[in-house]
Design an enzyme around this catalytic site. Structure first.
Site, PDB file in Angstrom:
ATOM      1  N   SER A 106       0.886  -1.338  -0.030  1.00 12.61           N
ATOM      2  CA  SER A 106      -0.236  -0.159  -0.383  1.00 12.61           C
ATOM      3  C   SER A 106       0.449   1.331  -0.069  1.00 12.61           C
ATOM      4  CB  SER A 106      -0.923   0.078   1.824  1.00 12.61           C
ATOM      5  OG  SER A 106      -0.010   0.299   2.517  1.00 12.61           O
ATOM      6  N   ASP A 107       0.180   2.619  -0.100  1.00 15.45           N
ATOM      7  CA  ASP A 107       1.297   4.055   0.110  1.00 15.45           C
ATOM      8  C   ASP A 107       1.226   3.630   1.401  1.00 15.45           C
ATOM      9  OD1 ASP A 107       2.771   6.055  -0.206  1.00 15.45           O
ATOM     10  OD2 ASP A 107       1.368   6.600  -1.846  1.00 15.45           O
ATOM     11  N   TRP A 108       1.428   4.766   2.185  1.00 16.30           N
ATOM     12  CA  TRP A 108       2.091   4.717   3.725  1.00 16.30           C
ATOM     13  C   TRP A 108       0.790   4.971   4.237  1.00 16.30           C
ATOM     14  CZ3 TRP A 108       7.046   6.587   6.093  1.00 16.30           C
ATOM     15  CH2 TRP A 108       6.561   6.209   7.298  1.00 16.30           C
ATOM     16  N   SER A 109       0.240   4.874   5.297  1.00 18.43           N
ATOM     17  CA  SER A 109      -1.102   4.496   5.517  1.00 18.43           C
ATOM     18  C   SER A 109      -2.944   4.506   4.703  1.00 18.43           C
ATOM     19  CB  SER A 109      -1.321   5.101   7.398  1.00 18.43           C
ATOM     20  OG  SER A 109      -1.533   6.645   6.485  1.00 18.43           O
ATOM     21  N   SER A 110      -2.234   4.285   2.891  1.00 14.57           N
ATOM     22  CA  SER A 110      -3.882   4.480   2.048  1.00 14.57           C
ATOM     23  C   SER A 110      -4.724   3.273   2.749  1.00 14.57           C
ATOM     24  CB  SER A 110      -3.152   4.109   1.109  1.00 14.57           C
ATOM     25  OG  SER A 110      -2.307   3.167   0.611  1.00 14.57           O
TER      26      SER A 110
END
Ligand code: NOJ
Length: 751
Positions: free
Chosen positions: A282-286
């Site tokens: 995932s992207d950062w905390s996506s």
């Protein structure tokens, strides 16, 4: 069964196996090892592999160390001290129950220590060979710190320069982005990802992130499937075909579905159609950002949606580690899904050789960082990335005739800002600015006056401008270095107004009023709207933030030791009101021609009329300031005798084309020759032009070369009315030219 037949069957089976293995990047032995490991793992250890945590990069974090020991972490990011990387790795390998190594990630976007031009600048080189070598160098430097995974290349097509992240990609064109993406993957991963000097690439952001509405980062996108498949997805497919081992989801929701929860993208396209066998992060905390999106109701729901959609690793939202165990125990998620995710992650760890070779040599970096050949390539890349947009003959400066030179502008000596966005590890004190480079190379025989005029790119204080103007009166020529600070582009740094910041504009205007030749250099992370400043300048060089060696590269170009060869990877609008403005737009029913700006001609009380009958703006026409593919040289080139071997082709044939390219100027120079096509009639409307090929060709003054190119007809395929990938029969136009608007079309037909 006769022996011969058995042998044949065995041979065929093993051939089929090895072909599949090559295609999918899996091999039987490794898969067996993975199965064995998975069979020994507890549910918590599986979640651990799927969990990525950021280190502090400031000391060994005891809580992180404990979590690694307990098998709760599969990957860390943002730790680049080799001793600490080894310390964490030692805990994973020697103290955790199953001894599975960590994979250590970092944003190594355009170099690690030696910083190359921002990717948009790399694209302007139209030179995939230097881009691949640059990525190799980035891998050599980053792996010497223990980083074996980079979150690069970014393959988001960007048709909107307001979007700050346009700096991180390769511009607006699908073909150019595909070529550059493939080059970077090959550079990062090398011929063998298990080589300790290789790192896994991570193609991002999947998908459509660059189409953020209004150019505002993280905003929604509305990309219909045909456009997605024709324009936004091909660079990803190409990079995965080149072997990219991982992929990152994007922050945006497309047509209402956040990418991190998008089953169509992550399963149907990525796994089923493209057979991807690496892992998805995932992207950062996506994962938990699907809550504010209004797509997930709480972190457990977010974890559920992301795992179901096919996100294997959770970057920094902790939703997996906190909620997957209960979701599996309650039967909401079958454990099989987790096993698949863990398998994908472990496969990459095996491919990187981390099980055999988990540690980094802690002394290696001394020989590797800023090695002379790294700096040399960074300089070459920067040189090739600079695009000359105007020259009335002022450039190159004649070092034998200039006695006094004024260097001015806030970017003349701004080492931090010339490095550009996403530089975590490159250092200011290793960076050579234009001021330093020009002083070092020419300071002995040219009197160099330096007046920064403005402290930074947003400074509006006029007092410094007055000093610069006074100095200009004493100089034979003026070099003014302008642009934007690195922080004005990149993630979350979008702009509504793309004009050069006011103080700098006033500076250029004031300098030109002095009457001395003014050479403007713009260093920026995006196209800026610089119509006035171009008019006020005798010559203008555009350098997308050029990195560590930007200074020496610009010095060589300015004094003619190098000849500009870069071309624009993105359209330069006249004003941000024209955005989106990109060369490969679809044909309209009322195509724009000429450059009408009718605003002043309309009489008062005019009656309703469809003025001009074309798709344009009353106040700005529809032409850009500079088109895609544009860039000048100190020399000039002529394209003649463009001929195709036939007039009609079958769908499986290859077009063979020839043309003569002549250097009609006085300098040995490199031209980037470009091949465009247009499919005149289709089952759906098609772009006015599309880039299909390019080549850098170097010629001596007066030299002429017959160039032979081939274009397989299947390269003309697109998603038709039924969404099938098809080459439709009919007429096509073809151009060979130095940019996306020049040249005369040659007609051919496909039957
Ligand atoms: C957020 C960015 O969108 C992504 O490109 C980057 O790789 C991650 N953060 C990790 O820093």
């Amino acid at each position: 069964m006769p022996l011969k037949k058995t042998f044949l069957i065995l041979l065929c089976t093993s051939l089929i196996w090895s072909c599949t293995q090559q295609q999918t990047g899996t091999d039987r032995e490794t898969e067996k090892k993975i199965s064995r490991l998975i069979s020994q793992m507890t549910l918590e250890e599986k979640m651990g592999q799927m969990n990525q945590i950021s280190a502090s990069n400031m000391g060994v974090d005891q809580r992180l160390a404990e979590a690694i020991k307990n098998g709760q972490v599969g990957s860390i990011l943002n730790e680049v001290d080799p001793a600490r990387v080894n310390a964490y790795q030692k805990i994973a390998v020697e103290e955790s129950r199953l001894g599975i190594p960590l994979i250590v990630g970092r944003d190594v976007i355009h170099g690690f220590k030696t910083i190359f031009p921002v990717p948009l600048g790399m694209a302007a080189t139209f030179n995939p060979a230097v881009v691949e070598q640059g990525a190799r160098i980035a891998a050599r430097e980053a792996t010497a710190s223990g980083v074996r995974w980079t979150f690069s290349p970014m393959l988001d097509i960007a048709r909107d320069p307001r979007w700050g992240r346009i700096a991180e990609g390769f511009g607006e064109d699908t073909y150019l982005t595909s070529v550059m993406g493939e080059a970077m993957v090959k550079g990062y991963q090398g011929t063998d990802p298990a080589d300790p000097a290789s790192m896994a690439a991570c193609v991002k952001h999947f998908a459509g992130y660059g189409a953020a509405e209004g150019g505002r980062d993280y905003n929604s996108t509305f990309i219909p499937e045909r456009l997605l498949r024709n324009v936004y997805l091909p660079p990803f497919q190409k990079a995965l075909d080149a072997g990219a081992l991982s992929l990152m989801t994007s922050f945006n929701d497309n047509n209402g579905v956040p990418s991190t929860g998008n089953t169509f993208l992550l399963r149907n396209v990525l796994r089923d159609e493209w057979n991807f066998t690496g892992f998805v992060v995932s992207d950062w905390s996506s994962v938990t950002e699907m809550i504010p999106h209004g797509f997930a109701k709480d972190p457990a729901h977010a974890a559920y949606l992301a795992v179901k959609a096919g996100v294997d690793m959770d970057m920094m939202s902790f939703a997996y580690i906190n909620h997957l165990p209960e979701l599996v125990k309650e039967g909401d998620i079958p454990e099989k899904l987790l096993n698949e995710a863990v398998r994908n992650i472990l496969r990459v760890k095996f491919r990187l050789g981390l099980f055999e070779n988990p540690y980094v040599d802690e002394n290696l970096h001394k020989d590797v960082f800023y090695a002379p050949d790294h700096l040399e390539l960074a300089k070459q890349t920067a040189t090739e990335s600079v695009v000359m947009l105007k020259n009335d003959g002022t450039l190159p400066l004649d070092e034998t005739r200039i006695k006094t030179l004024l260097i001015t502008g806030p970017m003349a000596d701004a080492p931090h800002d010339q490095l550009g966005t996403w530089v975590f590890d490159g250092e200011e004190n290793a960076t050579i600015t234009p001021l330093k480079a020009i002083r070092d190379a020419h300071g002995k025989y040219i009197r160099i006056l330096y007046e920064p005029a403005l402290n930074h790119s947003r400074d509006n204080d006029p007092s410094g401008i007055r000093k610069a103007v006074q100095a200009a009166r004493r100089a034979d020529a003026v070099l003014v270095f302008t642009g934007e600070e690195s922080i004005l582009s990149g993630e979350a740094h979008c702009l509504a107004n793309l004009d050069l910041q006011e103080g700098q504009s006033r500076l250029i205007e004031a300098l030109q009023a002095v009457g001395k030749p003014v050479v403007t250099v713009v260093m920026a992370g995006r196209p800026l709207t610089i119509q006035k400043e171009t008019r006020w300048s005798n010559a203008l060089l555009y350098a997308f933030h050029p990195g560590t060696m930007g200074g020496p590269a610009l010095a060589d170009l300015i004094f003619g030791h190098e000849v500009p060869s870069g071309k624009l990877p993105v359209t330069f609008p006249l004003s941000s009101g024209q955005i989106p403005l990109y060369y490969n737009h679809n044909r309209t029913g009322r195509p724009f021609q000429g450059n009408e700006t009718l605003l002043k001609d309309i009489p008062p009380k005019a009656g309703q009329t469809s003025l001009g009958n074309t798709s344009f703006y009353l106040d700005l026409g529809a032409d850009p300031l500079f088109p895609f593919g544009y860039g000048l040289s100190y020399s000039s080139f002529a394209y003649t005798n463009i001929t195709l071997d036939k007039v009609t082709y079958g769908k499986d044939e290859v077009i063979e084309l020839n043309f003569d390219l002549t250097n009609t100027g006085k300098y040995t120079a490199t031209e980037i020759a470009q091949l465009y096509i247009c499919d005149i009639t289709g089952s759906v409307t098609r772009p006015v032009r599309e880039l299909k090929f390019f080549e850098r060709i170097t010629l001596n003054p007066g030299e002429s070369r017959t160039v032979n190119w081939t274009l397989p007809v299947n390269e003309l395929a697109f998603r038709d009315l039924n969404m099938d990938l098809t080459v439709e029969p009919g007429q096509f136009e073809l151009w060979v030219a130095g940019d996306s608007v020049s040249g005369e079309p040659v007609l051919f037909e496909v039957h």
